[in-house]
Design an enzyme around this catalytic site. Structure first.
Site, PDB file in Angstrom:
ATOM      1  N   ASP A 123       0.840  -1.194   0.000  1.00  0.00           N
ATOM      2  CA  ASP A 123       0.000   0.000   0.000  1.00  0.00           C
ATOM      3  C   ASP A 123       0.873   1.240   0.000  1.00  0.00           C
ATOM      4  O   ASP A 123       1.866   1.314   0.731  1.00  0.00           O
ATOM      5  CB  ASP A 123      -0.921  -0.015   1.222  1.00  0.00           C
ATOM      6  N   TYR A 132       1.221   5.728  -0.336  1.00  0.00           N
ATOM      7  CA  TYR A 132       0.803   6.948   0.370  1.00  0.00           C
ATOM      8  C   TYR A 132       1.073   8.085  -0.607  1.00  0.00           C
ATOM      9  O   TYR A 132       1.925   8.914  -0.381  1.00  0.00           O
ATOM     10  CB  TYR A 132       1.653   7.054   1.644  1.00  0.00           C
ATOM     11  N   HIS A 135      -4.032  14.112   0.525  1.00  0.00           N
ATOM     12  CA  HIS A 135      -4.166  13.252   1.707  1.00  0.00           C
ATOM     13  C   HIS A 135      -2.911  13.356   2.579  1.00  0.00           C
ATOM     14  O   HIS A 135      -3.013  13.529   3.796  1.00  0.00           O
ATOM     15  CB  HIS A 135      -4.390  11.807   1.280  1.00  0.00           C
ATOM     16  N   ARG A 187       1.545  16.531  12.461  1.00  0.00           N
ATOM     17  CA  ARG A 187       2.836  17.208  12.712  1.00  0.00           C
ATOM     18  C   ARG A 187       2.790  18.710  12.517  1.00  0.00           C
ATOM     19  O   ARG A 187       3.791  19.389  12.671  1.00  0.00           O
ATOM     20  CB  ARG A 187       3.916  16.631  11.767  1.00  0.00           C
ATOM     21  N   GLU A 219     -10.110   4.191   3.715  1.00  0.00           N
ATOM     22  CA  GLU A 219      -9.248   4.951   2.811  1.00  0.00           C
ATOM     23  C   GLU A 219      -9.718   4.645   1.391  1.00  0.00           C
ATOM     24  O   GLU A 219      -9.729   3.489   0.963  1.00  0.00           O
ATOM     25  CB  GLU A 219      -7.776   4.588   3.006  1.00  0.00           C
ATOM     26  N   GLU A 224      -9.176   4.272  -2.224  1.00  0.00           N
ATOM     27  CA  GLU A 224      -7.998   4.058  -3.062  1.00  0.00           C
ATOM     28  C   GLU A 224      -8.391   3.293  -4.326  1.00  0.00           C
ATOM     29  O   GLU A 224      -9.448   2.696  -4.409  1.00  0.00           O
ATOM     30  CB  GLU A 224      -6.933   3.225  -2.311  1.00  0.00           C
ATOM     31  N   ASP A 274      -8.868   0.637   2.066  1.00  0.00           N
ATOM     32  CA  ASP A 274      -7.866   0.199   3.034  1.00  0.00           C
ATOM     33  C   ASP A 274      -8.327   0.631   4.430  1.00  0.00           C
ATOM     34  O   ASP A 274      -7.973   1.697   4.912  1.00  0.00           O
ATOM     35  CB  ASP A 274      -6.523   0.844   2.674  1.00  0.00           C
ATOM     36  N   ARG A 313      -7.322   4.492  13.201  1.00  0.00           N
ATOM     37  CA  ARG A 313      -6.457   5.672  13.398  1.00  0.00           C
ATOM     38  C   ARG A 313      -5.839   5.746  14.784  1.00  0.00           C
ATOM     39  O   ARG A 313      -4.731   6.271  14.946  1.00  0.00           O
ATOM     40  CB  ARG A 313      -7.257   6.951  13.139  1.00  0.00           C
ATOM     41  N   GLN A 341      -3.053   3.304  14.795  1.00  0.00           N
ATOM     42  CA  GLN A 341      -2.011   3.840  13.902  1.00  0.00           C
ATOM     43  C   GLN A 341      -1.184   4.934  14.599  1.00  0.00           C
ATOM     44  O   GLN A 341       0.047   4.944  14.518  1.00  0.00           O
ATOM     45  CB  GLN A 341      -2.680   4.419  12.648  1.00  0.00           C
ATOM     46  N   TYR A 397       2.817   3.930  14.727  1.00  0.00           N
ATOM     47  CA  TYR A 397       3.365   4.115  13.376  1.00  0.00           C
ATOM     48  C   TYR A 397       4.819   4.579  13.314  1.00  0.00           C
ATOM     49  O   TYR A 397       5.448   4.457  12.256  1.00  0.00           O
ATOM     50  CB  TYR A 397       2.472   5.048  12.557  1.00  0.00           C
ATOM     51  N   LYS A 431      -3.577  -1.301   9.906  1.00  0.00           N
ATOM     52  CA  LYS A 431      -3.995  -1.506   8.519  1.00  0.00           C
ATOM     53  C   LYS A 431      -4.218  -2.975   8.210  1.00  0.00           C
ATOM     54  O   LYS A 431      -4.358  -3.336   7.051  1.00  0.00           O
ATOM     55  CB  LYS A 431      -2.910  -0.973   7.585  1.00  0.00           C
ATOM     56  N   THR A 466      -8.691  -5.190   3.932  1.00  0.00           N
ATOM     57  CA  THR A 466      -8.673  -4.296   2.780  1.00  0.00           C
ATOM     58  C   THR A 466      -9.684  -4.867   1.805  1.00  0.00           C
ATOM     59  O   THR A 466      -9.566  -6.021   1.400  1.00  0.00           O
ATOM     60  CB  THR A 466      -7.261  -4.244   2.151  1.00  0.00           C
ATOM     61  N   THR A 486      -4.495   6.921  -0.299  1.00  0.00           N
ATOM     62  CA  THR A 486      -5.798   7.583  -0.217  1.00  0.00           C
ATOM     63  C   THR A 486      -5.890   8.725  -1.212  1.00  0.00           C
ATOM     64  O   THR A 486      -4.970   9.527  -1.345  1.00  0.00           O
ATOM     65  CB  THR A 486      -6.028   8.116   1.202  1.00  0.00           C
ATOM     66  N   GLU A 498      -9.831  12.827   7.528  1.00  0.00           N
ATOM     67  CA  GLU A 498      -9.752  14.155   6.914  1.00  0.00           C
ATOM     68  C   GLU A 498     -11.100  14.875   6.912  1.00  0.00           C
ATOM     69  O   GLU A 498     -11.175  16.075   7.149  1.00  0.00           O
ATOM     70  CB  GLU A 498      -9.243  14.032   5.474  1.00  0.00           C
TER      71      GLU A 498
HETATM   72 CA    CA Z   1      -3.763   3.133   2.653  1.00  0.00          CA
END
Ligand code: CA
Length: 418
Positions: free
Chosen positions: A124, A126, A131, A140, A197, A199, A231, A235, A238, A242, A251, A255, A347, A361
């Site tokens: 997968d 990113y 996104h 961040r 997600e 995708e 996916d 959260r 994650q 992560y 994740k 899926t 995503t 989001e």
């Molecule tokens: Ca994904």
């Protein structure tokens, strides 16, 4: 390109997802063995039966009487084109073969659809700019939203093929280790921030050799087709797990993919370029020609017993990196790709608020709940059904993917109860 007319009348409607131009590849069953078929209008064409009767003949013997498309994929692009040409001829308006083909049309409504291919491995990415910027901003701050490598490299992680399920499979809310801002120590709990997600998935139909990287052009040739892909993402799990190696259990619940692989040939008229590069790419990642597709996408959320709300509309053309770029990058290490490899695009979010491909989001990390029929949502609630749809609009016809849907069922009361 305009509509290719078929004697299957339902396939000629301008907004039907499965005209003769499409011929997507699926695996179906009635009360019998799953086998290969193609969607045409309101029907599935039983390719295994036609092959058995000798109406369809492919080099290499019978490839279609199995519950997966891997054998056709393995046979290579010339066979993919050959099969499409044979089926197009059989189903075209005025075809002399109608009488022998028609008994092998199965009403789609009565058929069960299965995973269309054996997923050998799943990676997968990113690779959606909006996104990555949105999520980076939340995690961040806007200053550091895009990691320094993001505009130079398609970031990805190796997922689990075992977690890929076909549309319609219920998805159980997972338990996991979480540590929220108010928790002094980690705890083990059902995910409270379960998410989707939106995708696209690229299905790799040809292998690469271990130790030998492929070019972007070669990578494009290796791709058999595309599916919709959700996916599912926890959260809260994650956020805690992560760093520094990326997502793991967040994740791995499931899926979901759509049941029909839309072959590259059907998408050809909708080819489009990736957006302008903000930083020049290294030569091995540069695209010799357009490698994305103009595919309109949407996400619907349906609460238990309620009406569906479309919560996002966007387009695959928003991706910063195409699947051939991702596949080419994947092989730079010498990593071999196999028939049946699945690549998630990452995503797909558009630039506007209503074009965001995840609830994370859409609700801005839960701070801005958004309206749905009968209430609001920040993240998925139990018994919500999430449905992804995609389509390309041609001249008087539509290329659809079929739905990619899943209902989130409540977490186990105690996952370790025996
Ligand atoms: Ca994904």
């Amino acid at each position: 390109m305009s509509l290719l007319r078929s004697w299957v009348e339902s396939a000629n409607a301008p907004d039907h997802p499965f005209p003769l131009n499409n011929l997507p590849c699926g695996v179906f069953s009635l009360e019998d063995e799953p086998r290969c078929g193609m969607a045409i209008g309101d029907f599935i064409l039983d390719l295994a039966a036609l092959e058995e009767e000798g109406v369809i003949a492919l080099p290499g013997g019978s490839l279609l009487d199995v519950p997966f498309w891997n054998e056709v994929m393995e046979a290579g692009p010339a066979v993919w084109a050959d099969l499409r040409a044979q089926v197009t001829g059989l189903l075209a308006e005025g075809s002399a073969s109608r009488a022998e083909v028609e008994p092998h049309l199965v009403p789609r409504a009565g058929a069960t659809l299965h995973l269309p291919f054996l997923v050998s491995e799943y990676t997968d990415f990113y690779a959606g700019r909006n996104h990555a910027f949105n999520v980076g901003t939340m995690f961040r701050g806007a200053e550091n939203a895009l990691p320094p490598n993001w505009l130079h490299i398609p970031i990805g992680y190796n997922g689990r093929a075992s977690s890929v399920v076909v549309s319609g499979t219920p998805v159980r809310r997972p338990w996991g280790q979480v540590k929220g801002p108010d928790d002094a120590v980690p705890r083990f709990a059902p995910s409270a921030r379960f998410d989707i997600e939106l995708e696209m998935g690229a299905v790799v139909g040809q292998p690469s050799t271990h130790g030998q990287p492929v070019t972007v052009a070669e990578a494009d040739e290796m791709i058999f087709g595309y599916v919709l892909l959700n996916d599912w993402s926890a959260r809260d799990i994650q956020a805690w797990e992560y760093q520094p190696l990326g997502p793991f259990q967040a994740k791995a619940t499931a899926t979901t993919i759509s049941p029909w692989i839309v072959m590259k040939a059907a998408l050809e008229p909708f080819r489009t370029s990736t957006p302008a590069r903000e930083k020049p790419l290294l030569p091995y990642l540069q695209e010799p020609r357009p490698m994305l597709y103009d595919i309109a996408l949407e996400v619907g959320l349906t609460p238990e017993g309620g009406a569906e709300t479309v919560i996002a509309r966007t387009n695959y053309a928003e991706m910063y990196y195409s699947a051939p770029q991702q596949l080419a990058h994947h092989t730079t290490s010498g990593c071999a790709m196999n028939v049946g490899d699945l690549l998630g695009s990452g995503t797909i979010s558009g630039p506007t608020k209503d074009a965001r491909g995840s609830l994370l989001e859409l609700s801005w990390g839960g701070k801005e709940p958004f309206p749905v029929a009968g209430g609001t949502r920040s993240f998925i609630q139990d018994n919500d059904t999430l449905t992804l749809r995609g389509q390309c609009k041609g001249d008087g016809y539509t290329i659809g993917f079929g739905e990619c849907t899943g209902k989130v069922i409540p977490a186990l009361a105690d996952p370790y109860a025996r």
